[in-house]
Design a protein around this motif. Structure first.
Motif, PDB file in Angstrom:
ATOM      1  N   CYS A  48      -1.210  -8.479 -11.126  1.00 57.00           N
ATOM      2  CA  CYS A  48      -1.062  -7.678 -12.671  1.00 57.00           C
ATOM      3  C   CYS A  48      -1.894  -6.890 -13.295  1.00 57.00           C
ATOM      4  O   CYS A  48      -1.912  -6.201 -14.705  1.00 57.00           O
ATOM      5  CB  CYS A  48       0.148  -8.273 -12.820  1.00 57.00           C
ATOM      6  N   GLU A  49      -3.010  -8.224 -13.200  1.00 55.27           N
ATOM      7  CA  GLU A  49      -4.278  -7.055 -14.238  1.00 55.27           C
ATOM      8  C   GLU A  49      -4.842  -6.517 -12.757  1.00 55.27           C
ATOM      9  O   GLU A  49      -6.589  -6.943 -13.954  1.00 55.27           O
ATOM     10  CB  GLU A  49      -5.046  -9.110 -14.482  1.00 55.27           C
ATOM     11  N   CYS A  50      -4.268  -6.382 -12.173  1.00 62.08           N
ATOM     12  CA  CYS A  50      -5.640  -5.578 -11.223  1.00 62.08           C
ATOM     13  C   CYS A  50      -5.721  -4.257 -12.182  1.00 62.08           C
ATOM     14  O   CYS A  50      -5.053  -3.819 -12.172  1.00 62.08           O
ATOM     15  CB  CYS A  50      -4.961  -5.224 -10.096  1.00 62.08           C
ATOM     16  N   ALA A  51      -7.990  -4.427 -11.784  1.00 65.54           N
ATOM     17  CA  ALA A  51      -8.296  -3.187 -12.243  1.00 65.54           C
ATOM     18  C   ALA A  51      -7.848  -1.401 -11.901  1.00 65.54           C
ATOM     19  O   ALA A  51      -7.672  -0.519 -13.006  1.00 65.54           O
ATOM     20  CB  ALA A  51     -10.082  -3.088 -12.193  1.00 65.54           C
ATOM     21  N   GLU A  52      -7.325  -1.374 -11.327  1.00 65.23           N
ATOM     22  CA  GLU A  52      -6.878   0.177 -10.076  1.00 65.23           C
ATOM     23  C   GLU A  52      -5.886   0.304 -10.728  1.00 65.23           C
ATOM     24  O   GLU A  52      -4.308  -0.339 -10.861  1.00 65.23           O
ATOM     25  CB  GLU A  52      -7.234  -0.399  -8.808  1.00 65.23           C
ATOM     26  N   GLU A  53      -5.673   1.191 -11.161  1.00 66.21           N
ATOM     27  CA  GLU A  53      -3.696   1.711 -12.221  1.00 66.21           C
ATOM     28  C   GLU A  53      -3.384   1.348 -11.469  1.00 66.21           C
ATOM     29  O   GLU A  53      -1.872   1.908 -10.859  1.00 66.21           O
ATOM     30  CB  GLU A  53      -4.390   2.984 -12.928  1.00 66.21           C
ATOM     31  N   GLY A  54      -3.460   2.139  -9.811  1.00 67.87           N
ATOM     32  CA  GLY A  54      -2.705   2.581  -8.462  1.00 67.87           C
ATOM     33  C   GLY A  54      -1.486   1.743  -8.552  1.00 67.87           C
ATOM     34  O   GLY A  54      -0.521   1.254  -8.224  1.00 67.87           O
ATOM     35  N   THR A  55      -2.400   1.000  -7.787  1.00 66.36           N
ATOM     36  CA  THR A  55      -2.044  -1.474  -7.754  1.00 66.36           C
ATOM     37  C   THR A  55      -1.223  -1.414  -8.503  1.00 66.36           C
ATOM     38  O   THR A  55       0.209  -2.069  -8.547  1.00 66.36           O
ATOM     39  CB  THR A  55      -3.567  -1.967  -7.705  1.00 66.36           C
TER      40      THR A  55
END
Length: 1180
Positions: free
Chosen positions: A890-897
Motif C-alpha cells: 500500500c506504500e507503492c509509489a505507482e498510483e495505479g497499483t
C-alpha cells in the motif's frame, strides 16, 4: 370590419363580439392586409363613445396580439402609450387597461415583450425620478383615506424592486423612525403593512435591516389592537418566507408569538365543550357545536383574523425550516391539532393547511438518514391525537372542513403508510357519511374516495357491508371524476375482499358483494360514450374482479372477456386492456381464457409492430404470461404469428424491449420447446447473436440472454445443439475476418459460452482443453487469445478447473503478451478461475504476487477479482494472509497499483468489518503519505448505496478518516474528498452529522492557491500548470453532491460565497458551478435571489469574453461550451419569479437580446428547457 364602421352602437357591439369569438379560435389565419385593418379598427373602437363597445375592444386585444405579426404589436403598444398621455380621462383609463391586457398576453421571453416593457417602464429613464417618486409617496402613507394608503403601499412595493440602494435606505430609515415614534395606532398599522409589502416584493434587500425591525414588530404584537396584531404576524410571515437567513435567530420568538395567538379567542369559551366531549356521542356533539356557533358569532369580533394570520405564519415557518422538524413535532404539532376545533371556517382551513405542510416536510424522501428519532416515528406518536380531533370534524355540516379532514388523512398515509390501520373503525363511518350525504359537493366526494383508496387495506374488510353500497353508488355517479375515483376504490376493495396471496387463511365470504361490484363496473365497461379515464379504470377494475373473483362470475365471464376483446381492438383503450389481460392471465384462479385466445393472440402479435413503446413492453409481458400459464391452449400457429414480429425488436437501440423479447423466448423454450425449431432458420437467432456482440449488452439484458442460451440448449433441438451454438457465438472471432470493435463484446460472448457449458457439463472438459490450446498456439491472433482467456475465466468461475494441469502456466505466459488487452484478460481469467477452487488457486496467486514483482499489477487485479466474487465463507480462512500481503504494497509509489490495493483492502474489510475496520483506522497514523491515501481510498470501497453490516461501524469512525482533509499532503486531501463525495452520494446518513466540522475544510479546498501554480517551459513557450486544480475540482464535486443529499444541513449563503468564487475559476470548475447555479435556482430560489447581483456579473463576463483570434480550435470550442453552460444557468435563474426585476439582470438580458449570437443560444436553451418540462409532465 366593414360593419364596424356603422354608427349604430348595438350593431357595433354585436360585430365586435363576433370578431372577439373569431379571434379566440385557433384556426383563424389573417393576411397582412386583414391584420392591418383589424388592428386599425380595434384601436379606433377604443375611442368609441359607447362604454360597452370600448370594453369589448379592450378584450379583443388579448387574443389579437398572439395572432398578428411583430410590427403590428408595436403599432398597438405605441398607440396605447400615446393614448395614455391624452387629455380625456376615459381614454387614458381604457388604454392603460388595454396595455395591461397586451403585456399579460405576450410571452415574457419574446422580443415584443422586451420592446413593450422598455416602451412602458422606461426603467432606465425612471431611475432619475426614484428619489422624487419616494418623496411624493411617503406623505401619502399618512393620508386620511385608507384606500390611498393601500395604493401607496402597492406603489412602494413596485418601487423597491428596481430602485437604487440610496432610495431604499431612505425608505427603510423613514419607516423605522416613524415606527419608533408611534404617533397614532392608525399610522403604525400602515407602516407595519408597508414593511410587510416591501419584504414580500424585495425580501432579498430588507434582510440586513431585520435586526432593527423585528424587535419593533414584536413590541407592537403586545398592544391590544387586533388589526395591528394581524399585520404584525403577516409581517413575520413575509420575513420567514423571504429572508430565511436573517430571520433565523428570531424563529423561536416568531413561533412562540404564533402559538400564543393561534388560540386567541377572547369572546368564546371552548372549555365546557372539551370536558364533556367524551360523555356525548359524536352526533350529539356535532349538533351542540353547530348551535354554539350562532350564539357566539359577533360581527365586531376581529380576533379570527389574528388567529388566521398566526396559522399562516406557522405554515410559512414549517415549510421553510426543515432542520427544526423535531422541534415542530414537540411544540407546533400538538398546538395545531388542538385547534382543529376552531369555530371560524376560514381559520380552520388555514390550521389544517399548516398541519398538511408539516406532514409534507416529513415525507421520507426529504430526510434521508436523520441522526435522532426519525420524524415519521414522531408522526406515529401524534396519530391518536389527530384521529381523535378529526373524528368529530368529519361529521361537520361544513363541506370545506370535511374536505380538509380527508386531505389530512390522505397525506398522513402518504407520509407513513399504514399509520391509520388501527384507527379504521373510527374513520370509516365519517367517510361513509360524506359519500352518502346529499349536500356533499363533487370535490368532497372525490377527496373522500381518495382517502378511502389509500386506506383500503385488510382491516377495511370488516366494514365492507357499509362501504360497498356508497362506493357502488359513486361508480354510478353522473360526474366522471367521481366515477373514475370510485372505480379505483372498487379495484382496491376487490383485492381486500379476496386477497390471492394467502388463500389458505381466507375464510371470508365474499359472495354478498360480488354482484354489486360486478354490475356497477360492467355498466361502465360497456358504455362507449364516457370519459377516457373512466373507460381505462373500468377496464382495470373489471380485470381485478376477474383476477380475484373470476371463479364466482359463472356465465357472465365469457361475455365480459368478449368486451375485453372489443376494447383490445380500440386504439384508445388497447394498452389498459393488455395490462388487464396480463393481470387475469397471472391469476392463481386459472381463469378460462379459451373463448378469446384464438382472436386475442394475433391482435397482441400485431401490437409488436406499433410505434408505442409502452404498448410493446406490456404486450410482451402479456404474451409471456399467456404462454407460461396457458401452454396447452396456445397453438403453434399463434406462436408463429408472434415469432414473425420479434426480429425487429431485438436491437441494441432499446435494451429493455430486447430483454423482454429474450425472456419471452426463454419461456417458450421451457414450455413449448418444439416451437423453437424454427428460430434457427429465421433471423431471430442471428439478431440475438449480433446483440451478444453489442458493447451495450449488460445488466438485466445480459442475464436474460444467458438464461435463454441455457434454456435453448436444453431443448435438444437439432441444429441448435451445444456445438452449433458455440460456433455461432465464437465463429467471427475464429474466422479472423475482422476483430470485434469493442472489448465488451468478448466479455459477453465468454459469459454466453460459460452459460452453455454449465448447461451441458459433459461437453465442458473438451472445450476447456481447446481454449487452453488456443491460448498456447503461437498462430492464434490476439482476438482469439482474448476470447479463449475470458471464456476460461467465466467457465472456471462456476466449474472447478484444477484438473487441467497446463492452465496455470498458460495463463502466466499470457501475462507477458505484447497486447495490453490479452494481459488484462489473463489477469481477469486467473482471478475468476481461482473463485472456482480457492484452496488450489488463492495460495498460488498470493505466492506469485510475492515472487513476481514485475507482474504485480496484473496479479493484484486477479486478487481483486477473487475478493469481489468469491463467497465470504470461502474467503474467511485467507483474510489474514491476504491482508498482510496487501499492506506490503500500500506504500507503492505507482498510483495505479495503490488504487488496486486500496480496492482490495476495502472489499476485504467488508468480509470482517469488526476486526479490519479498526486496523484500517490505525494506519491513518502512518508516516507514509502513500499509505494514508491508500487507507482513505479503501474506505470509499466499503460504502455502497444499499444497507450493509459495516454501516453502523463505519458511521462511528468515518469522521476519523475524514480528518485527513487536514493532512499536509495534497494527494491525501484529494482522495479524502473523493471518499467524502462517495459517502454523500451513496449513503448521506454516514456524513450528515459531521458536516459542521467537515464543511470548513471542504470550502478551504475550493480556493485557488498561488503556491501550487508553476510555469513549465515547452520549447519556446511558457505554460502554466496548476497542481491545485484536481483538488479544487474534487471539492466542487462534493458541493454539488451535497445539494442533492444534505441540502437542509447547509448554510446556503456560505455555500453561495464559494459558488461565486467558482464562477471565476478554471474552465472545468466554471462548468460545475454553472450546473450548481441551475440546481440552486430550483432548490432555494429566495437565497439565490438575495445574491443575484453578485452572481450575474461573472456570468456576464463569461458570455462576453472573446477568444484571441490566433487561438487553436479547441479554445473556441471550449469558449462556446462555456457560453452555452452559462446561458443554461441564466435561463434557470430567470425561472425565479422576481429575478428579471433585478436591474443588473434586466440589463444583462437586454445585452443578450442585442447580441445576435447570444440571443440565438438563449432562445435555443429556453426552447429546450420548456420542451423538457413538457416531457417530464408527460412521463409523470
Amino acid at each position: 370590419t366593414f360593419i364596424l364602421t356603422f354608427h349604430i352602437p348595438k350593431i357595433k357591439f354585436m360585430a365586435t363580439n363576433d370578431l372577439m369569438s373569431e379571434l379566440q379560435k385557433d384556426s383563424i389565419k389573417l393576411d397582412d392586409d386583414s391584420e392591418r385593418k383589424v388592428v386599425k379598427m380595434i384601436l379606433k373602437l377604443l375611442e368609441d363613445k359607447n362604454g360597452e363597445v370600448q370594453n369589448l375592444a379592450v378584450k379583443c386585444l388579448g387574443p389579437l396580439v398572439s395572432k398578428v405579426k411583430e410590427y403590428q404589436v408595436e403599432t398597438i403598444v405605441d398607440t396605447l402609450c400615446t393614448n395614455m398621455l391624452a387629455d380625456k380621462e376615459q381614454l387614458r383609463d381604457i388604454s392603460s387597461i388595454g396595455l395591461k391586457t397586451v403585456i399579460g398576453e405576450l410571452p415574457p421571453a419574446s422580443s415584443d415583450y422586451n420592446k413593450t416593457w422598455s416602451r412602458c417602464s422606461n426603467g432606465g429613464l425612471l431611475v432619475n425620478f426614484h428619489p422624487s417618486i419616494l418623496s411624493c409617496l411617503l406623505p401619502q402613507l399618512t393620508s386620511p383615506r385608507l384606500a390611498v394608503r393601500k395604493r401607496t403601499i402597492i406603489a412602494l412595493g413596485h418601487l423597491v424592486m428596481s430602485c437604487g440602494n440610496l432610495v431604499f435606505v431612505d425608505l427603510i430609515e423613514h419607516l423605522l423612525s416613524e415606527l419608533s415614534r408611534n404617533d397614532s395606532m392608525s399610522t403604525t398599522r400602515t407602516y407595519i403593512q408597508c414593511i410587510a409589502a416591501i419584504s414580500r416584493q424585495a425580501g432579498h434587500r430588507i434582510g440586513e435591516y431585520l435586526e432593527k425591525i423585528i424587535p419593533l414588530v414584536v413590541k407592537f404584537c403586545n398592544i391590544d389592537d387586533d388589526e395591528l396584531r394581524e399585520y404584525c404576524i403577516q409581517a413575520f410571515e413575509s420575513f420567514v418566507r423571504r429572508c430565511p437567513k436573517e430571520v433565523y435567530p428570531h424563529v423561536g420568538t416568531v413561533i412562540s408569538i404564533c402559538l400564543k395567538y393561534l388560540t386567541y379567542d377572547p369572546n368564546y369559551n371552548y372549555d365546557d365543550e372539551d370536558e364533556d366531549e367524551n360523555a356525548m356521542d359524536a352526533d350529539g356533539a356535532d349538533e351542540d357545536y353547530q348551535g354554539s356557533d350562532d350564539e357566539y358569532s359577533d360581527d365586531d369580533d376581529m380576533s379570527w383574523k389574528v388567529r388566521r394570520a398566526a396559522a399562516k405564519c406557522l405554515d410559512a415557518v414549517v415549510s421553510t425550516r426543515h432542520e427544526m422538524l423535531p422541534e415542530f413535532y414537540r411544540t407546533v404539532s400538538p398546538a395545531l391539532i388542538a385547534r382543529f376545533k376552531e369555530r371560524e371556517e376560514n381559520v380552520k382551513a388555514d390550521v389544517f393547511h399548516a398541519y398538511l405542510s408539516l406532514l409534507k416536510q416529513t415525507r421520507p424522501a426529504q430526510i434521508s438518514g436523520m441522526s435522532d428519532i426519525s420524524p415519521s416515528l414522531r408522526v406515529l406518536l401524534q396519530v391518536p391525537m389527530i384521529v381523535k380531533a378529526l373524528h368529530k370534524q368529519m361529521k361537520e355540516k361544513s363541506v370545506k372542513t370535511r374536505q380538509c379532514c380527508f386531505n389530512m388523512l390522505t397525506e398522513l398515509v402518504n407520509v407513513l403508510p399504514g399509520a391509520l390501520t388501527q384507527h379504521i373503525p373510527v374513520l370509516v363511518p365519517g367517510i361513509i357519511f360524506s359519500l352518502n350525504d346529499k349536500s356533499s359537493s363533487s370535490n368532497l366526494k372525490i377527496d373522500a374516495l381518495s382517502c378511502l383508496y389509500v386506506n383500503s387495506h385488510s382491516p377495511t374488510r370488516f366494514y365492507l357491508s357499509a362501504l360497498v353500497p356508497p362506493v357502488v353508488a359513486c361508480v354510478g355517479d353522473p360526474f366522471y371524476k367521481i366515477t373514475s375515483e370510485a372505480l379505483l376504490v372498487s379495484q382496491q376493495l376487490v383485492k381486500v375482499i379476496r386477497p390471492l396471496d394467502q388463500p389458505e387463511r381466507d375464510t371470508f365470504d365474499a359472495s354478498p358483494y360480488i354482484t354489486d361490484l360486478f354490475t356497477c363496473t360492467i355498466k361502465r365497461l360497456k358504455a362507449a360514450d364516457i370519459d377516457q379515464e373512466v373507460k381505462e379504470r373500468a377496464i382495470s377494475c373489471m380485470g381485478q374482479i376477474i383476477c380475484n373473483l373470476g371463479d364466482s362470475l359463472g356465465d357472465d365471464l365469457p361475455g365480459t372477456l368478449h368486451i375485453f376483446l372489443e376494447r383490445l381492438k380500440n386504439e384508445i383503450t388497447r394498452l389498459t386492456t393488455v395490462k388487464a389481460l396480463t393481470l387475469i392471465a397471472g391469476s392463481t384462479l386459472k381463469i378460462d381464457l379459451r373463448p378469446i385466445l384464438d382472436e386475442a393472440v394475433p391482435i397482441l402479435a400485431s401490437f409488436l409492430r406499433k410505434n408505442q413503446r409502452a404498448l410493446k413492453l406490456s404486450t410482451l409481458a402479456a404474451l409471456d404470461i399467456l404462454v407460461k400459464n396457458y401452454s396447452d391452449s396456445v397453438t403453434p400457429a399463434m406462436i408463429d404469428a408472434v415469432l414473425a414480429e420479434l426480429p425487429p425488436l431485438i436491437s441494441e437501440s432499446d435494451m429493455h424491449v430486447s430483454q423482454m423479447v429474450i425472456s419471452f423466448l426463454t419461456t417458450l423454450a421451457r414450455v413449448h420447446p418444439l416451437s423453437l425449431a424454427k428460430i434457427g432458420g429465421s433471423s431471430i437467432l442471428s439478431e440475438l447473436i449480433s446483440l451478444v456482440r453489442s458493447p451495450l449488452l449488460q445488466g438485466g439484458a445480459l442475464s436474460a440472454m444467458l438464461e435463454f442460451f441455457q434454456a435453448l440448449v436444453g431443448t435438444g433441438t437439432s441444429s441448435l445443439g451445444y456445438m452449433d451454438l458455440l460456433r455461432m457465438l465464437t465463429g467471427p472471432v475464429y474466422a479472423q475476418s475482422a476483430a470485434l470493435t469493442h472489448k465488451q463484446s468478448y466479455y459477453s460472448i465468454a459469459k454466453c459460452v460459460a452459460a452453455l457449458t454449465r448447461a451441458c457439463p459433459d461437453e465442458g472438459p473438451a472445450v476447456v482443453g481447446q481454449f487452453i490450446q488456443d491460448v498456447k498456439n503461437s498462430r492464434s491472433t490476439d482476438s482469439i487469445r482474448l476470447l479463449a482467456l475470458l471464456s476460461l475465466g467465466e467457465v472456471g468461475h462456476h466449474v472447478d478447473l484444477s484438473g487441467q494441469p497446463e492452465l496455470k502456466t498458460v495463463i502466466l505466459d499470457a501475462f507477458s503478451s505484447s497486447s495490453e488487452e490479452v494481459k488484462s484478460a489473463a489477469s481477469y481469467a486467473l482471478g475468476s478461475i481461482a473463485v472456482g477452487n480457492l484452496p488450489e488457486y488463492l495460495p498460488f496467486v498470493l505466492g506469485e504476487i510475492s515472487g513476481q514483482p514485475k507482474r504485480q499489477y496484473l496479479l493484484l487485479h486477479s486478487l481483486k477479482e477473487i475478493i469481489s466474487s468469491a463467497s465470504v465463507t470461502g474467503l474467511k480462512l485467507y483474510v489474514e494472509g491476504v491482508w498482510t500481503l496487501l499492506l506490503k504494497h500500500c506504500e507503492c509509489a505507482e498510483e495505479g497499483t495503490r488504487n488496486v490495493v486500496a480496492e482490495c483492502l476495502g472489499k476485504l474489510t467488508l468480509i470482517d468489518p469488526e476486526t479490519l475496520l479498526p486496523r484500517l483506522k490505525g494506519y491513518l497514523l502512518s508516516g507514509s503519505s502513500y499509505a494514508r491515501s491508500s487507507v482513505v481510498t479503501a474506505v470509499k470501497f466499503t460504502i455502497s448505496d444499499h444497507p450493509q453490516t459495516i454501516d453502523p461501524l463505519l458511521k462511528n469512525c468515518i469522521g476519523d478518516f475524514l480528518k485527513t482533509l487536514e493532512d499536509p499532503d495534497l494527494n491525501v486531501r484529494r482522495v479524502a474528498l473523493v471518499t467524502f463525495n462517495s459517502a454523500a452520494h451513496n449513503k448521506p446518513s454516514l456524513i450528515r452529522d459531521l458536516l459542521d466540522t467537515v464543511l470548513p475544510h471542504l470550502y478551504n479546498e475550493t480556493k485557488v492557491r498561488k503556491e501550487l501554480i508553476r510555469e513549465v517551459e515547452m520549447g519556446p513557450f511558457k505554460h502554466t500548470v496548476d497542481d491545485g486544480l484536481d483538488i479544487r475540482k474534487a471539492a466542487f464535486e462534493c458541493m454539488y453532491t451535497l445539494l442533492d443529499s444534505c441540502l437542509d444541513r447547509l448554510d446556503i449563503f456560505e455555500f453561495l460565497n464559494h459558488v461565486e468564487d467558482g464562477l471565476k475559476d478554471h474552465y472545468d470548475i466554471k462548468m460545475l458551478t454553472f450546473l450548481m447555479l441551475a440546481r440552486l435556482s430550483t432548490l432555494c430560489p429566495s437565497a439565490v435571489l438575495q445574491r443575484l447581483d453578485r452572481l450575474v456579473e461573472p456570468l456576464r463576463a463569461t458570455c462576453t469574453t472573446k477568444v484571441k483570434a490566433n487561438s487553436v480550435k479547441q479554445e473556441f470550442e471550449k469558449q462556446d461550451e462555456l457560453k452555452r453552460s452559462a446561458m443554461r444557468a441564466v435561463v434557470a435563474l430567470l425561472t425565479i419569479p422576481e429575478a428579471e426585476k433585478s436591474p443588473l439582470m434586466s440589463e444583462f438580458q437586454s445585452q443578450i437580446s442585442s447580441n445576435p449570437e447570444l440571443a440565438a443560444i438563449f432562445e435555443n436553451i429556453q426552447r429546450d428547457s420548456s420542451s423538457a418540462n413538457m416531457e417530464s409532465m408527460d412521463t409523470s
